[in-house]
Design a protein around this motif. Structure first.
Motif, PDB file in Angstrom:
ATOM      1  N   ASN A  74       0.857  -1.189   0.000  1.00 51.03           N
ATOM      2  CA  ASN A  74       0.000   0.000   0.000  1.00 51.03           C
ATOM      3  C   ASN A  74       0.896   1.243   0.000  1.00 51.03           C
ATOM      4  O   ASN A  74       1.703   1.430   0.912  1.00 51.03           O
ATOM      5  N   PRO A  75       0.773   2.119  -1.013  1.00 51.21           N
ATOM      6  CA  PRO A  75       1.645   3.302  -1.103  1.00 51.21           C
ATOM      7  C   PRO A  75       1.583   4.202   0.128  1.00 51.21           C
ATOM      8  O   PRO A  75       2.551   4.906   0.423  1.00 51.21           O
ATOM      9  N   PHE A  76       0.474   4.171   0.836  1.00 49.86           N
ATOM     10  CA  PHE A  76       0.343   4.971   2.052  1.00 49.86           C
ATOM     11  C   PHE A  76       1.407   4.577   3.076  1.00 49.86           C
ATOM     12  O   PHE A  76       2.102   5.428   3.640  1.00 49.86           O
ATOM     13  N   PHE A  77       1.551   3.275   3.305  1.00 48.45           N
ATOM     14  CA  PHE A  77       2.528   2.798   4.278  1.00 48.45           C
ATOM     15  C   PHE A  77       3.956   2.928   3.751  1.00 48.45           C
ATOM     16  O   PHE A  77       4.894   3.163   4.518  1.00 48.45           O
ATOM     17  N   ASP A 249      -7.757   5.321  -0.246  1.00 44.90           N
ATOM     18  CA  ASP A 249      -7.628   5.795  -1.627  1.00 44.90           C
ATOM     19  C   ASP A 249      -7.558   4.646  -2.625  1.00 44.90           C
ATOM     20  O   ASP A 249      -7.976   4.800  -3.779  1.00 44.90           O
ATOM     21  N   LEU A 250      -7.025   3.497  -2.225  1.00 50.00           N
ATOM     22  CA  LEU A 250      -6.954   2.374  -3.155  1.00 50.00           C
ATOM     23  C   LEU A 250      -8.352   1.928  -3.570  1.00 50.00           C
ATOM     24  O   LEU A 250      -8.609   1.665  -4.756  1.00 50.00           O
ATOM     25  N   VAL A 251      -9.263   1.819  -2.612  1.00 50.06           N
ATOM     26  CA  VAL A 251     -10.648   1.469  -2.936  1.00 50.06           C
ATOM     27  C   VAL A 251     -11.261   2.536  -3.844  1.00 50.06           C
ATOM     28  O   VAL A 251     -11.913   2.230  -4.843  1.00 50.06           O
ATOM     29  N   ALA A 252     -11.013   3.801  -3.510  1.00 47.10           N
ATOM     30  CA  ALA A 252     -11.571   4.901  -4.307  1.00 47.10           C
ATOM     31  C   ALA A 252     -11.035   4.883  -5.734  1.00 47.10           C
ATOM     32  O   ALA A 252     -11.792   5.093  -6.698  1.00 47.10           O
TER      33      ALA A 252
END
Length: 334
Positions: A74-77, A249-252
């Protein structure tokens, strides 16, 4: 001169892993009694002596901090990990990174391995499941440990926990969509029952209750693929939905990618808000409205707190929330 037996020799003699021997030395309750006896007997048989004072000295002065992350895909992490590492470097510490891939068994193994390498502290975004085993390893390590983004629940209290203000983020997203004229707002993604899902959903539910609107909740994996499947499901089963708040954001981004083929105009037919503000959201079509967790500041604060704990013995507060803000882009505003 004959070389002194090592922990690896003990592991070989007992037929267990190095991590298991380390847990036995730390007195961890995560090891079965039968295994513990076998390891202790192996120590006697080969003449192994544990130098506890040396181990303590190594841990206190290693300058290493273990960063254990539940999903580096996940780019967030990934962004958090990179920024956190750079902040630690400024303070003279090195980061040892472990990705658990949402696997609690792997998580316990990684933490044990990092303990063996003498880390001075941990920052952990934990994987859910088999929490007792992970907590037992952390308890045995007796090392400053700060949880971020997620927390392992336990009756008698937790390790200090730092996270964005998820509840306020959910409120901001719901209030924004209502201000845009949305009458039927859905919450999409996030595994049901998980604390982080409940928190991100809570603000949304509170706002809808205040406005007398009925919620539509479709939980599941926090991935692009799941988001893409939800766009079709919304069209088939919930055609009245005109606004969507996504768990992340991935789901979006998955929802956005599916809409053109379904004839759904994002920003007018369906207004979409994500959560996290990853870089991909700025370049999506249309650009994604999202709740920003301000990861640069969050990473800096996390690094500052774990370093102060290790160097000065100043533990962080038991629970702290960092500010979030709404970033409006075209996905929610025609």
């Amino acid at each position: 001169m004959k070389q002194r037996p090592t922990i690896l020799d003990v592991a070989k003699e007992a037929g267990v892993s190095k991590s298991t021997v380390s847990l036995v030395l730390q007195g961890s309750s995560a090891v079965k009694d039968e295994t513990r006896k076998s390891v202790r007997q192996a120590m006697v048989d080969i003449g192994y002596v544990y130098n506890r004072s040396a181990a303590t000295l190594r841990s206190a002065s290693s300058g290493l901090i273990g960063l254990v992350i539940n999903d580096l895909r996940n780019p967030f992490f990934t962004e958090f990990a990179a920024l956190f590492q750079m902040e630690l470097a400024k303070a003279g510490f090195a980061t040892v990174l472990a990705n658990t891939d949402e696997d609690p068994k792997l998580q316990s193994q990684m933490i044990s391995s990092l303990v063996e390498h003498g880390v001075s502290g941990f920052v952990i975004s934990p994987s859910y499941g088999d929490e007792a085993a992970t907590l037992a390893v952390l308890d045995a390590a007796n090392t400053p440990t700060l949880q971020v983004f997620r927390s392992l629940e336990r009756v008698e209290g937790t390790y200090p926990f730092l996270a964005p203000d998820y509840l306020h983020g959910g409120r901001l997203a719901a209030e924004h969509l209502i201000a845009q004229g949305c009458k039927n707002i859905a919450f999409l993604g996030g595994l049901e029952g998980r604390p982080v899902t409940r928190e991100r959903m809570q603000g949304y539910l509170a706002v809808l209750a205040e406005r007398g609107q009925n919620p539509v909740i479709l939980t599941g994996q926090a991935t692009r693929a799941f988001g893409k499947s939800l766009a079709r499901r919304l069209q088939d089963e919930f055609p009245e939905v005109d606004g969507a708040i996504c768990f992340n954001d991935l789901v979006a981004l998955g929802v956005l990618s599916a809409c053109p083929d379904l004839g759904i105009k994002v920003g007018s037919d369906l207004r979409v808000v994500g959560f996290d503000d990853i870089e991909d959201g700025q370049d999506s079509y249309p650009p994604l409205t999202t709740i920003s967790c301000d990861i640069p500041d969050f990473a800096a604060s996390t690094a500052k707190q774990i370093v102060a704990w290790i160097k000065d013995g100043v533990a962080p507060p038991s629970t702290a929330r960092s500010p979030v803000r709404l970033v409006v882009r075209a996905s929610s505003s025609a």
